[in-house]
Write a protein that holds these residues in place. Structure first.
Motif, PDB file in Angstrom:
ATOM      1  N   TYR A 173       0.844  -1.199   0.000  1.00  0.00           N
ATOM      2  CA  TYR A 173       0.000   0.000   0.000  1.00  0.00           C
ATOM      3  C   TYR A 173       0.881   1.253   0.000  1.00  0.00           C
ATOM      4  O   TYR A 173       0.590   2.247  -0.670  1.00  0.00           O
ATOM      5  CB  TYR A 173      -0.911   0.040   1.229  1.00  0.00           C
ATOM      6  CG  TYR A 173      -1.624  -1.236   1.565  1.00  0.00           C
ATOM      7  CD1 TYR A 173      -2.044  -2.132   0.585  1.00  0.00           C
ATOM      8  CD2 TYR A 173      -1.898  -1.562   2.892  1.00  0.00           C
ATOM      9  CE1 TYR A 173      -2.697  -3.306   0.914  1.00  0.00           C
ATOM     10  CE2 TYR A 173      -2.559  -2.726   3.228  1.00  0.00           C
ATOM     11  CZ  TYR A 173      -2.951  -3.599   2.238  1.00  0.00           C
ATOM     12  OH  TYR A 173      -3.600  -4.755   2.577  1.00  0.00           O
ATOM     13  N   PHE A 174       1.941   1.186   0.777  1.00  0.00           N
ATOM     14  CA  PHE A 174       2.874   2.318   0.861  1.00  0.00           C
ATOM     15  C   PHE A 174       3.510   2.593  -0.501  1.00  0.00           C
ATOM     16  O   PHE A 174       3.566   3.740  -0.954  1.00  0.00           O
ATOM     17  CB  PHE A 174       3.943   1.984   1.910  1.00  0.00           C
ATOM     18  CG  PHE A 174       5.153   2.865   1.864  1.00  0.00           C
ATOM     19  CD1 PHE A 174       5.132   4.125   2.445  1.00  0.00           C
ATOM     20  CD2 PHE A 174       6.316   2.445   1.251  1.00  0.00           C
ATOM     21  CE1 PHE A 174       6.254   4.936   2.411  1.00  0.00           C
ATOM     22  CE2 PHE A 174       7.440   3.248   1.212  1.00  0.00           C
ATOM     23  CZ  PHE A 174       7.407   4.499   1.794  1.00  0.00           C
ATOM     24  N   PHE A 175       3.982   1.543  -1.179  1.00  0.00           N
ATOM     25  CA  PHE A 175       4.613   1.730  -2.490  1.00  0.00           C
ATOM     26  C   PHE A 175       3.602   2.255  -3.508  1.00  0.00           C
ATOM     27  O   PHE A 175       3.947   3.058  -4.384  1.00  0.00           O
ATOM     28  CB  PHE A 175       5.231   0.413  -2.989  1.00  0.00           C
ATOM     29  CG  PHE A 175       6.316  -0.118  -2.080  1.00  0.00           C
ATOM     30  CD1 PHE A 175       7.278   0.727  -1.535  1.00  0.00           C
ATOM     31  CD2 PHE A 175       6.380  -1.464  -1.762  1.00  0.00           C
ATOM     32  CE1 PHE A 175       8.267   0.247  -0.701  1.00  0.00           C
ATOM     33  CE2 PHE A 175       7.366  -1.958  -0.929  1.00  0.00           C
ATOM     34  CZ  PHE A 175       8.312  -1.104  -0.391  1.00  0.00           C
ATOM     35  N   ILE A 203       8.199  10.830   3.292  1.00  0.00           N
ATOM     36  CA  ILE A 203       7.503   9.731   3.964  1.00  0.00           C
ATOM     37  C   ILE A 203       8.400   9.075   5.015  1.00  0.00           C
ATOM     38  O   ILE A 203       7.938   8.716   6.102  1.00  0.00           O
ATOM     39  CB  ILE A 203       6.981   8.717   2.931  1.00  0.00           C
ATOM     40  CG1 ILE A 203       5.869   9.376   2.100  1.00  0.00           C
ATOM     41  CG2 ILE A 203       6.464   7.469   3.610  1.00  0.00           C
ATOM     42  CD1 ILE A 203       5.210   8.480   1.092  1.00  0.00           C
ATOM     43  N   VAL A 204       9.693   8.947   4.716  1.00  0.00           N
ATOM     44  CA  VAL A 204      10.618   8.415   5.719  1.00  0.00           C
ATOM     45  C   VAL A 204      10.638   9.334   6.941  1.00  0.00           C
ATOM     46  O   VAL A 204      10.545   8.886   8.094  1.00  0.00           O
ATOM     47  CB  VAL A 204      12.032   8.255   5.137  1.00  0.00           C
ATOM     48  CG1 VAL A 204      13.048   7.979   6.242  1.00  0.00           C
ATOM     49  CG2 VAL A 204      12.068   7.128   4.107  1.00  0.00           C
ATOM     50  N   GLY A 205      10.760  10.633   6.696  1.00  0.00           N
ATOM     51  CA  GLY A 205      10.770  11.590   7.796  1.00  0.00           C
ATOM     52  C   GLY A 205       9.488  11.550   8.598  1.00  0.00           C
ATOM     53  O   GLY A 205       9.502  11.594   9.839  1.00  0.00           O
ATOM     54  N   ALA A 206       8.361  11.467   7.894  1.00  0.00           N
ATOM     55  CA  ALA A 206       7.072  11.428   8.580  1.00  0.00           C
ATOM     56  C   ALA A 206       6.932  10.156   9.414  1.00  0.00           C
ATOM     57  O   ALA A 206       6.402  10.189  10.536  1.00  0.00           O
ATOM     58  CB  ALA A 206       5.939  11.526   7.559  1.00  0.00           C
ATOM     59  N   ALA A 207       7.406   9.032   8.872  1.00  0.00           N
ATOM     60  CA  ALA A 207       7.313   7.761   9.604  1.00  0.00           C
ATOM     61  C   ALA A 207       8.153   7.801  10.875  1.00  0.00           C
ATOM     62  O   ALA A 207       7.707   7.362  11.948  1.00  0.00           O
ATOM     63  CB  ALA A 207       7.753   6.613   8.707  1.00  0.00           C
ATOM     64  N   GLY A 214       5.695   9.963  19.583  1.00  0.00           N
ATOM     65  CA  GLY A 214       4.645   9.479  20.476  1.00  0.00           C
ATOM     66  C   GLY A 214       3.311  10.164  20.263  1.00  0.00           C
ATOM     67  O   GLY A 214       2.342   9.891  20.978  1.00  0.00           O
ATOM     68  N   GLU A 215       3.245  11.050  19.287  1.00  0.00           N
ATOM     69  CA  GLU A 215       2.001  11.780  19.017  1.00  0.00           C
ATOM     70  C   GLU A 215       1.051  10.936  18.161  1.00  0.00           C
ATOM     71  O   GLU A 215       1.480  10.117  17.349  1.00  0.00           O
ATOM     72  CB  GLU A 215       2.306  13.084  18.276  1.00  0.00           C
ATOM     73  CG  GLU A 215       3.138  14.082  19.068  1.00  0.00           C
ATOM     74  CD  GLU A 215       2.305  14.876  20.062  1.00  0.00           C
ATOM     75  OE1 GLU A 215       1.100  14.566  20.218  1.00  0.00           O
ATOM     76  OE2 GLU A 215       2.851  15.800  20.688  1.00  0.00           O
TER      77      GLU A 215
END
Length: 264
Positions: A173-175, A203-207, A214-215
């Motif tokens: 789904y991510f790809f 997306i890497v940064g967001a993950a 912890g938000e």
């Protein structure tokens, strides 16, 4: 000694992960259907390739990594060679521990596992569940096998089909999402390579931000979504096209398909 029965893509990813985690090639047996595949595994990893029956006779732990539709045939083949003290780890989507236990007989401890392809980069999400005869020591052993290649979570087996749909299939789904975002960048005049770099890093940064802050994801999304701004305009379009509902339906369909494959 650990044997991986059915060393396809996921089995090979697990094999390479075990070697990176410190296992020696001599500690691992692999089984495959085709001779050329066996040769490639021997040349790449230095492991010994054997028949399914020899693996069942020799190894202390058997990891069953065949496709769900091939599991019944594999279990029938190895059942005469699996004693009650052999740990069996089933990594096939939809296959229950009861399915494995019934075909192996005796009181064989079975642990059900669902992992995913980021195991190749030691970032897997693996979920495990104990069968009727598997105890704490079997779960701990399985966790120790998988922890070097990612995160491990224990869940009730009743949640395994949902986990398969959510995290087992999740990377796809991510790809798919990345592919769509890159196409959008190209539509807006961005070179493909630059669009892919931007989307991937975003997306890497967001993950990492989601994992480490912890938000709740809603809080993090709202922090990017200014009143009357660009992000809310995009979110409104996603909602207009029912993207959230589509994800819910898609993951539910994946869960249902896993059950169908397991039932033959």
């Amino acid at each position: 000694m650990i044997a991986i029965l059915g060393t396809g893509k996921m089995g090979e990813a697990l094999l390479s992960g075990l070697l990176r985690a410190g296992f020696k090639p001599g500690d691992i047996l692999a089984t495959v259907r085709r001779d050329e595949r066996a040769q490639a595994l021997r040349e790449t990893y230095g492991v010994r390739t054997v028949s399914n029956s020899e693996a069942a006779k020799t190894a202390d732990t058997l990891i069953l990594a065949v496709k769900p539709q091939d599991m019944a045939a594999l279990l029938a083949e190895i059942a005469p060679y699996v004693p009650a003290d052999r740990l069996v780890i089933s990594a096939a989507a939809g296959i229950t521990t009861a399915f494995v236990e019934q075909r192996l007989g005796a009181d064989v401890p079975v642990v059900r596992v669902m992992s995913n392809t980021p195991i190749r980069f030691d970032e897997a999400m693996s979920v495990i569940s104990a069968g009727a005869h598997a105890g704490e020591e079997h779960l701990q052993f399985t966790e120790n096998l998988l922890r070097p290649v990612g995160k491990v979570l224990r869940i009730p087996e009743s949640q395994q089909d949902a986990a398969t749909a959510l995290s087992g299939s999740g990377p796809a789904y991510f790809f798919y999402l990345v592919e769509a975002m890159v196409d959008a960048g190209i539509l807006l005049g961005m070179p493909r390579a630059a669009a892919l770099d931007m989307v991937t890093q975003s997306i890497v940064g967001a993950a990492i931000m989601l994992r480490d802050s912890g938000e709740h994801p809603v809080i993090l999304r709202e922090a990017v979504t200014s009143p009357g701004g660009t992000t809310i305009a995009a979110i409104a379009e996603l909602e207009r096209h029912s993207v959230r509902a589509a994800f819910l339906a898609a993951i539910e369909a994946a869960r249902d398909r896993g059950r169908e494959l397991a039932s033959g």
